[in-house]
Design a protein around this motif. Sequence first.
Motif, PDB file in Angstrom:
ATOM      1  N   PHE A  15     -95.693  37.227 -54.814  1.00  0.00           N
ATOM      2  CA  PHE A  15     -96.595  37.409 -55.974  1.00  0.00           C
ATOM      3  C   PHE A  15     -97.369  36.135 -56.305  1.00  0.00           C
ATOM      4  O   PHE A  15     -98.275  36.170 -57.133  1.00  0.00           O
ATOM      5  N   THR A  53     -82.967  53.986 -51.721  1.00  0.00           N
ATOM      6  CA  THR A  53     -83.455  52.963 -50.792  1.00  0.00           C
ATOM      7  C   THR A  53     -82.482  51.792 -50.603  1.00  0.00           C
ATOM      8  O   THR A  53     -82.697  50.959 -49.735  1.00  0.00           O
ATOM      9  N   ASP A 105     -93.302  57.776 -47.153  1.00  0.00           N
ATOM     10  CA  ASP A 105     -93.167  57.717 -48.613  1.00  0.00           C
ATOM     11  C   ASP A 105     -92.857  59.143 -49.059  1.00  0.00           C
ATOM     12  O   ASP A 105     -93.513  60.078 -48.605  1.00  0.00           O
ATOM     13  N   ASP A 159     -88.746  37.700 -47.810  1.00  0.00           N
ATOM     14  CA  ASP A 159     -89.141  37.019 -49.041  1.00  0.00           C
ATOM     15  C   ASP A 159     -88.135  37.299 -50.152  1.00  0.00           C
ATOM     16  O   ASP A 159     -88.218  36.721 -51.233  1.00  0.00           O
ATOM     17  N   GLY A 169     -97.233  52.706 -51.937  1.00  0.00           N
ATOM     18  CA  GLY A 169     -97.798  52.510 -53.278  1.00  0.00           C
ATOM     19  C   GLY A 169     -98.880  51.441 -53.195  1.00  0.00           C
ATOM     20  O   GLY A 169     -99.540  51.285 -52.157  1.00  0.00           O
ATOM     21  N   LYS A 170     -99.022  50.698 -54.267  1.00  0.00           N
ATOM     22  CA  LYS A 170    -100.137  49.728 -54.346  1.00  0.00           C
ATOM     23  C   LYS A 170    -100.035  48.665 -53.251  1.00  0.00           C
ATOM     24  O   LYS A 170    -101.008  48.370 -52.563  1.00  0.00           O
ATOM     25  N   ILE A 171     -98.827  48.097 -53.074  1.00  0.00           N
ATOM     26  CA  ILE A 171     -98.683  47.015 -52.088  1.00  0.00           C
ATOM     27  C   ILE A 171     -98.709  47.574 -50.665  1.00  0.00           C
ATOM     28  O   ILE A 171     -99.371  47.026 -49.780  1.00  0.00           O
ATOM     29  N   PRO A 211     -89.630  50.580 -53.763  1.00  0.00           N
ATOM     30  CA  PRO A 211     -88.777  49.947 -54.779  1.00  0.00           C
ATOM     31  C   PRO A 211     -87.302  50.078 -54.418  1.00  0.00           C
ATOM     32  O   PRO A 211     -86.940  50.866 -53.532  1.00  0.00           O
ATOM     33  N   ARG A 253     -87.373  44.207 -52.151  1.00  0.00           N
ATOM     34  CA  ARG A 253     -86.146  43.797 -52.840  1.00  0.00           C
ATOM     35  C   ARG A 253     -85.065  43.573 -51.786  1.00  0.00           C
ATOM     36  O   ARG A 253     -84.960  44.340 -50.823  1.00  0.00           O
ATOM     37  N   TYR A 286     -93.597  60.420 -51.675  1.00  0.00           N
ATOM     38  CA  TYR A 286     -94.769  60.875 -52.441  1.00  0.00           C
ATOM     39  C   TYR A 286     -96.029  60.367 -51.737  1.00  0.00           C
ATOM     40  O   TYR A 286     -96.602  59.344 -52.146  1.00  0.00           O
ATOM     41  N   TYR A 333    -100.260  43.686 -60.706  1.00  0.00           N
ATOM     42  CA  TYR A 333    -101.022  42.453 -60.992  1.00  0.00           C
ATOM     43  C   TYR A 333    -101.905  42.124 -59.817  1.00  0.00           C
ATOM     44  O   TYR A 333    -103.129  42.119 -59.928  1.00  0.00           O
ATOM     45  N   THR A 347     -90.698  42.209 -48.270  1.00  0.00           N
ATOM     46  CA  THR A 347     -91.204  41.499 -49.461  1.00  0.00           C
ATOM     47  C   THR A 347     -90.902  42.327 -50.706  1.00  0.00           C
ATOM     48  O   THR A 347     -91.478  42.072 -51.762  1.00  0.00           O
TER      49      THR A 347
HETATM   50  P1  NAD Z   1     -95.565  51.104 -56.318  1.00  0.00           P
HETATM   51  O1  NAD Z   1     -94.767  51.755 -57.387  1.00  0.00           O
HETATM   52  O2  NAD Z   1     -97.059  51.102 -56.429  1.00  0.00           O
HETATM   53  O3  NAD Z   1     -95.196  51.748 -54.892  1.00  0.00           O
HETATM   54  C1  NAD Z   1     -93.899  51.996 -54.471  1.00  0.00           C
HETATM   55  C2  NAD Z   1     -93.970  53.174 -53.516  1.00  0.00           C
HETATM   56  O4  NAD Z   1     -92.672  53.364 -52.965  1.00  0.00           O
HETATM   57  C3  NAD Z   1     -94.382  54.488 -54.197  1.00  0.00           C
HETATM   58  O5  NAD Z   1     -95.468  55.087 -53.507  1.00  0.00           O
HETATM   59  C4  NAD Z   1     -93.124  55.337 -54.114  1.00  0.00           C
HETATM   60  O6  NAD Z   1     -93.408  56.714 -53.951  1.00  0.00           O
HETATM   61  C5  NAD Z   1     -92.482  54.756 -52.865  1.00  0.00           C
HETATM   62  N1  NAD Z   1     -91.080  55.118 -52.735  1.00  0.00           N
HETATM   63  C6  NAD Z   1     -90.199  55.486 -53.708  1.00  0.00           C
HETATM   64  N2  NAD Z   1     -89.013  55.822 -53.148  1.00  0.00           N
HETATM   65  C7  NAD Z   1     -89.168  55.664 -51.809  1.00  0.00           C
HETATM   66  C8  NAD Z   1     -88.319  55.881 -50.702  1.00  0.00           C
HETATM   67  N3  NAD Z   1     -87.077  56.350 -50.867  1.00  0.00           N
HETATM   68  N4  NAD Z   1     -88.794  55.614 -49.470  1.00  0.00           N
HETATM   69  C9  NAD Z   1     -90.049  55.168 -49.287  1.00  0.00           C
HETATM   70  N5  NAD Z   1     -90.916  54.968 -50.307  1.00  0.00           N
HETATM   71  C10 NAD Z   1     -90.478  55.207 -51.547  1.00  0.00           C
HETATM   72  O7  NAD Z   1     -95.007  49.629 -56.198  1.00  0.00           O
HETATM   73  P2  NAD Z   1     -95.723  48.364 -55.559  1.00  0.00           P
HETATM   74  O8  NAD Z   1     -96.506  47.662 -56.613  1.00  0.00           O
HETATM   75  O9  NAD Z   1     -96.394  48.779 -54.310  1.00  0.00           O
HETATM   76  O10 NAD Z   1     -94.454  47.443 -55.256  1.00  0.00           O
HETATM   77  C11 NAD Z   1     -93.531  47.782 -54.233  1.00  0.00           C
HETATM   78  C12 NAD Z   1     -92.324  46.879 -54.363  1.00  0.00           C
HETATM   79  O11 NAD Z   1     -92.699  45.548 -54.057  1.00  0.00           O
HETATM   80  C13 NAD Z   1     -91.762  46.774 -55.778  1.00  0.00           C
HETATM   81  O12 NAD Z   1     -90.851  47.823 -56.045  1.00  0.00           O
HETATM   82  C14 NAD Z   1     -91.078  45.445 -55.779  1.00  0.00           C
HETATM   83  O13 NAD Z   1     -89.745  45.638 -55.398  1.00  0.00           O
HETATM   84  C15 NAD Z   1     -91.797  44.659 -54.693  1.00  0.00           C
HETATM   85  N6  NAD Z   1     -92.540  43.491 -55.187  1.00  0.00           N
HETATM   86  C16 NAD Z   1     -92.279  42.282 -54.630  1.00  0.00           C
HETATM   87  C17 NAD Z   1     -92.985  41.167 -55.031  1.00  0.00           C
HETATM   88  C18 NAD Z   1     -92.749  39.809 -54.407  1.00  0.00           C
HETATM   89  O14 NAD Z   1     -93.150  38.791 -54.988  1.00  0.00           O
HETATM   90  N7  NAD Z   1     -92.147  39.729 -53.242  1.00  0.00           N
HETATM   91  C19 NAD Z   1     -93.936  41.285 -56.037  1.00  0.00           C
HETATM   92  C20 NAD Z   1     -94.182  42.537 -56.581  1.00  0.00           C
HETATM   93  C21 NAD Z   1     -93.481  43.654 -56.152  1.00  0.00           C
END
Ligand code: NAD
Length: 331
Positions: A294, A207, A173, A254, A152-154, A202, A230, A175, A99, A228
């Motif tokens: 978020f 993790t 990461d 957070d 990843g994205k964040i 995640p 989990r 990946y 989002y 921020t």
């Molecule tokens: P995403 O799926 O785009 O990225 C997650 C990244 O973590 C991926 O590149 C993946 O390869 C990597 N990953 C997987 N296993 C791993 C490991 N063992 N070690 C290191 N990296 C690993 O997800 P995103 O959108 O960037 O979100 C990341 C996390 O942020 C979400 O999983 C969620 O828990 C959290 N989040 C928190 C809030 C908030 O309000 N605080 C809001 C949205 C998401």
Amino acid sequence: MKIAFYGTKPYDKIWFEPMGKEYGFDVHFIEAACSRETIFMAKGHDAICIFVNDYVDEEMINALYEMKVKAILLRSAGFNNVDVKAAEDKIVILRVPSYSPEAVAEFAMALLLTVNRLTHKAYNRTREFNMSLNGLMGTDLYEKTVGVIGTGKIGQAMIRILNGFQAHVLCYDPYPAEGLEAEYVSLEKLFKSADIISLHCPLTSDTRHLINKDTIAIMKKGVYLVNTSRGSLINTEDLIDAMLEGKFGGVGLDVYEEEEGVFYEDRSGDIITDDNLARLMTFPNVLVTSHMGFFTKEAMQAIAKTTLENAYALENGLPLVNQVGTEMVQL
Ligand code: NAD
């Protein structure tokens, strides 16, 4: 489509109410969180809509199936709160994969800047005309080594922000992404070298408790930690032990392991029975916020739009691009 919308807060209605009407959905806003005690309220609905601190376990999946509820609409990207395996062949799970990654990354930086530069304390002081600077010294982020776990994205949005501060960014990461202005290193090197660590991966079986007594032991003394992602990425008891030894310069959280039922609620008049949470609050260099990374207008609007698009796709037999499948489950 009739949707039982659990855990409703006033701010959820701002976008879900008008957008739901545009789609012709009958959205039934329920204040209670989704739990074994409240799952019966899903009766008569085609879908339930839930957020991060609602949960749906196997028993609840079976109850939903019997009530002929067809879908679980997650208002979040994460789905660790739903028994995806139990839902297979019974109930469709749809999520909001993205989002506003910037919303969360910007909030991670806000936490870091706050625990580092202590603006929250300065605010309180100056309001009482205490203009002393004693105890408010921070450190530059410029040229500091920052470890980003999860690109990843964040994580990528966080790296862009950190580059604006001219920090030296290390990342890890399994990946790796292409073209980042950051250096991929082993997790061990990241823990050993970073002045600041920010978690953006995640929650999976790999993790869970990534931050524990062993990984904390190899971190630099005075390291800053921001989570921020989990709560269960951190072993809270190990974190508290290390805090007591003065290991951390500052910690911004957070999210928290046992946040369910506490975060998003006003418990200010209650006796706090969670000793770890109460202990965390006593440290002058820990800042806990209520899972709000978020929480921007842009992100809330995008969450409502994608959640309702998911419901529309389901109702009209369109491709379910945001479906959560068992192949995605790592827990
Ligand atoms: P995403 O799926 O785009 O990225 C997650 C990244 O973590 C991926 O590149 C993946 O390869 C990597 N990953 C997987 N296993 C791993 C490991 N063992 N070690 C290191 N990296 C690993 O997800 P995103 O959108 O960037 O979100 C990341 C996390 O942020 C979400 O999983 C969620 O828990 C959290 N989040 C928190 C809030 C908030 O309000 N605080 C809001 C949205 C998401």
